[in-house]
Each structure stands twice: as C-alpha cells, then as structure tokens.
Write a protein that holds these residues in place. Structure first.
Motif, short mmCIF file in Angstrom:
data_model
loop_
_atom_site.label_atom_id
_atom_site.label_comp_id
_atom_site.label_asym_id
_atom_site.label_seq_id
_atom_site.Cartn_x
_atom_site.Cartn_y
_atom_site.Cartn_z
N GLU A 19 24.57 27.46 9.76
CA GLU A 19 24.47 26.46 8.71
C GLU A 19 25.68 25.53 8.75
O GLU A 19 25.59 24.37 8.39
CB GLU A 19 24.38 27.14 7.34
N GLU A 20 26.82 26.05 9.19
CA GLU A 20 28.03 25.24 9.26
C GLU A 20 28.03 24.35 10.49
O GLU A 20 28.52 23.23 10.48
CB GLU A 20 29.25 26.17 9.29
N ILE A 21 27.45 24.86 11.58
CA ILE A 21 27.46 24.12 12.83
C ILE A 21 26.55 22.90 12.76
O ILE A 21 26.87 21.83 13.27
CB ILE A 21 26.98 25.03 13.99
N PHE A 22 25.41 23.03 12.14
CA PHE A 22 24.43 21.97 12.12
C PHE A 22 24.26 21.43 10.71
O PHE A 22 23.35 21.80 10.00
CB PHE A 22 23.07 22.46 12.64
N PRO A 23 25.16 20.53 10.27
CA PRO A 23 25.05 20.00 8.91
C PRO A 23 23.89 19.03 8.81
O PRO A 23 23.36 18.54 9.79
CB PRO A 23 26.38 19.26 8.73
N ASP A 24 23.51 18.73 7.56
CA ASP A 24 22.49 17.71 7.36
C ASP A 24 23.02 16.38 7.87
O ASP A 24 24.22 16.13 7.84
CB ASP A 24 22.15 17.56 5.86
N VAL A 25 22.12 15.52 8.32
CA VAL A 25 22.54 14.23 8.83
C VAL A 25 22.96 13.34 7.68
O VAL A 25 22.75 13.64 6.51
CB VAL A 25 21.40 13.56 9.63
N ALA A 26 23.59 12.22 8.01
CA ALA A 26 24.13 11.34 6.99
C ALA A 26 23.04 10.80 6.08
O ALA A 26 21.90 10.63 6.47
CB ALA A 26 24.87 10.18 7.65
N LYS A 146 33.61 23.57 -3.88
CA LYS A 146 33.08 24.33 -2.77
C LYS A 146 32.15 23.51 -1.88
O LYS A 146 32.23 23.57 -0.66
CB LYS A 146 32.33 25.56 -3.30
N ALA A 147 31.27 22.72 -2.48
CA ALA A 147 30.30 21.95 -1.70
C ALA A 147 31.01 20.90 -0.84
O ALA A 147 30.68 20.72 0.34
CB ALA A 147 29.29 21.27 -2.63
N ARG A 148 31.99 20.22 -1.44
CA ARG A 148 32.73 19.19 -0.71
C ARG A 148 33.55 19.80 0.42
O ARG A 148 33.63 19.28 1.52
CB ARG A 148 33.65 18.46 -1.70
N ARG A 149 34.15 20.96 0.14
CA ARG A 149 34.93 21.66 1.15
C ARG A 149 34.04 22.12 2.29
O ARG A 149 34.39 21.99 3.47
CB ARG A 149 35.61 22.86 0.48
N SER A 150 32.86 22.64 1.95
CA SER A 150 31.93 23.10 2.97
C SER A 150 31.45 21.94 3.84
O SER A 150 31.30 22.07 5.06
CB SER A 150 30.74 23.80 2.31
N SER A 151 31.22 20.79 3.22
CA SER A 151 30.78 19.61 3.96
C SER A 151 31.83 19.16 4.97
O SER A 151 31.51 18.83 6.12
CB SER A 151 30.47 18.47 2.98
N LEU A 152 33.10 19.17 4.55
CA LEU A 152 34.17 18.77 5.46
C LEU A 152 34.29 19.75 6.62
O LEU A 152 34.43 19.34 7.79
CB LEU A 152 35.50 18.68 4.70
N ARG A 153 34.23 21.03 6.33
CA ARG A 153 34.32 22.03 7.39
C ARG A 153 33.16 21.87 8.38
O ARG A 153 33.34 22.01 9.59
CB ARG A 153 34.29 23.44 6.79
N ALA A 154 31.99 21.55 7.85
CA ALA A 154 30.83 21.34 8.72
C ALA A 154 31.04 20.13 9.62
O ALA A 154 30.73 20.16 10.82
CB ALA A 154 29.57 21.16 7.88
#
Length: 336
Positions: A19-26, A146-154
């Motif tokens: 889930e972290e490797i393949f984030p949703d597209v822009a 958490k969501a913003r942090r997860s998005s950046l890590r992705a």
C-alpha cells in the motif's frame, strides 16, 4: 508445469508494504487501481486492455474482457463489477451499440499507462553512474497527521527513497526540481533536502545509508521472479504456449515485473553484492513478454472478433513500449 503451478511453488515475498509502494495517483488524473500483493480483477483488466490497445485505444467488447478475465479465474460477475468500477474511476469509457457494449481506455488513463510503460521498459537500462553523494530528505510532522505523513512516505518510497531513520530518507540519486516541488507541496514548511557525501568516521558506530533498504529481500524478490518464469522459456521458444495460456502468462509476467521499479531504487552497482540478480530478471521478463506476443495477440483478437472485427488490437514489445508504443512494427498474425 504451467506458470500458475510455478507461482504456487515459489511464494513471493514483499520487502515493503505494498500500500505504501503504490500510492494513489495525483488528484485530477484517472484513478488507476491501487496495486495489491496479488492481482485484483481491476488490475488485471487494466493490464489486459493496455497490453493490446494502448497505442490505438481500440474498443474491446465487454464479453471479450469478461472472457479474458475468466482465464485468470475471475467470475463473470466479478469481471463486470471490475469494469464498472474502472469506468467510475475514469480509467475506461463505454460505448453501446444495440445490446452490445464495449470499453476502451480514457485519454488520461492511456497517457498515464504509456508513461508507466516507458518507466517499466527503460528500468535499469541507463549506464550506472554515481558521484558518491547521497540525497537526504528530512521532514517533521505531528504524529496526529497520520494521513499526511503516510502520503509523504508513500511519495518518497515511490521515488526510490529509503528510511534511514524515522524522518530521514535517503537516495543515491539527485532530487529533480519537479520531484522537490511535489514533495514540498505535500509538506509545506516541514521538509528539507540536501545532497552530500557520507562522513565515515567509525563504521562500527554509524549507520550506512545502504541499510535503509533490505537488499536481501529485494534480491530474493528478483530471484523468485527468475525461478518462477525461467522454466517457461523452453516451451515459449518451442511454440508450446498458445491461446489463453499465452495471454495469461504474458499478463502475469508484466503484472509482476512492473513492481520492480518501485521495489528496487536502482542503487549504484558499487553498493550492491556482486551477484545482484536484476539483469537476469530483466532478461527473463523480455523473453517471456516478447516471446508470447504473437500467440497472445492472436488469441485476444479471436476472442474479440466474436463480436465483430477489431483491427485496432495490437500487442507491443518491450522495446516499443520504451518509446511510448509509437514506433510499432507489424506483428505477424495467423491468417483467418
């Protein structure tokens, strides 16, 4: 032993959270289905449609898509649900003539998939060059975000960065101006990036940046890929893989190999073990994908033709994919 038997024999490990490797597209683009540890009906449908219509955006009958997905064990109901969801996501668009319906890629989805195809086809083809410097991205963010942090890590993982420490991510490659702007936009006022050389005082008390990646897990992923697909090569060369089996193997080898550009950050060869298996995995991928182009294309055309001629169905090689599927040479097909 077919490809399905081979996959069951060699289970594939995942060195990172998928889930972290393949984030949703822009936002604003076609919402391509998120990659999963296995192959979802939506993901398989996208791969199938792109593999045979990406250069032409040809229409495929719904019945043909359902039949092709059936070759992967997807029920007719699940296949139709997948198509419907892809349409809602803006990945495919539909057309109806009488009682027959057809679908094709939307322009935004085709553009994204073409760009992704170039990335896959050209992966690990550039000369290995490294100036010995590391790019370091440092960020700070409240834990409650958490969501913003997860998005950046992705986003960092997507760009090949590895976590050296919690808020410190590294890469041996320079940070492009565009990538920097996108990361800053995701974390305004919370991110700093710089590039420099490692200061090696005492190796026993410092952490080497290379430790940000699990090289053992990445190498095993490559070796599993080779063990899974290499035994199929003699049968492909002998012309024994045809029909639905050719389509299934060609689709599955692409669906698996396409993950490597995000699993492997293309670390400089100087930092890798001498027996790094990346090159062999690429050779096997090309041999399977290109080796099955004719029987797979023939079968897809035959399935689609049951609803009328579909001249726009054309498969492509890895080399053609690397150019954006714009320089296509004719593919020989069996006469009908």
């Amino acid at each position: 032993m077919d490809s399905a038997d081979l996959r069951r024999e060699h289970s594939v490990i995942s060195p990172f959270n998928v889930e972290e490797i393949f984030p949703d597209v822009a936002a604003g683009s076609a919402r391509l289905p998120r990659r999963q540890s296995g192959s979802s009906p939506q993901g398989l449908a996208v791969t199938l449609i792109a593999d045979y219509t990406i250069g032409t955006r040809a229409w495929l009958p719904t019945t043909a898509i359902v039949a092709l997905l059936g070759g992967f064990g997807v029920t007719a109901g699940a296949a139709r649900t997948a198509i419907s969801r892809l349409a809602r996501r803006g990945v495919v668009e539909g057309s109806r003539q009488g009682r027959s319906s057809s679908y094709r890629l939307t322009e935004p989805a085709a553009a994204e998939l073409l760009a992704g195809g170039i990335s896959i086809a050209t992966f690990a083809t550039e000369p290995d060059a490294w100036d010995g410097s590391w790019t370091v991205v440092v960020f700070t963010m409240p834990k409650e975000e958490k969501a913003r942090r997860s998005s950046l890590r992705a986003q960092l993982r997507w760009r090949g960065y590895g976590p050296l420490y919690d808020g410190v991510w590294v890469s041996p490659h320079p940070l492009t101006e565009q990538a920097h702007a996108e990361l800053v936009a995701a974390t305004p006022g919370s991110l700093t990036a710089f590039r420099g050389r490692l200061v090696g005082f005492r190796a026993d008390i410092t952490r080497d940046p290379i430790e940000a990646w699990d090289l053992t897990a990445i190498a095993e992923r490559y070796r599993t890929f080779v063990r899974t697909w290499e035994p199929l090569l003699p049968r492909i060369r002998a012309g024994e893989v045809t029909g639905a089996s050719a389509v299934r193997s060609r689709t599955e080898v692409m669906d698996t190999y396409r993950r490597f550009p995000t699993l492997d950050p293309l670390l400089p060869v100087d930092l890798l073990p001498a027996d790094w298996p990346r090159a062999r995995a690429r050779e096997v991928f090309r041999a399977v994908y290109d080796g099955l182009i004719e029987p797979a294309q023939d079968y897809v055309r035959s399935v689609a033709a049951q609803d009328g001629p579909r001249p726009g169905i054309r498969a492509h090689t890895v080399a053609e994919m690397s150019t954006g599927v714009t320089a296509r040479s004719p593919v020989r097909t069996a006469s009908r």
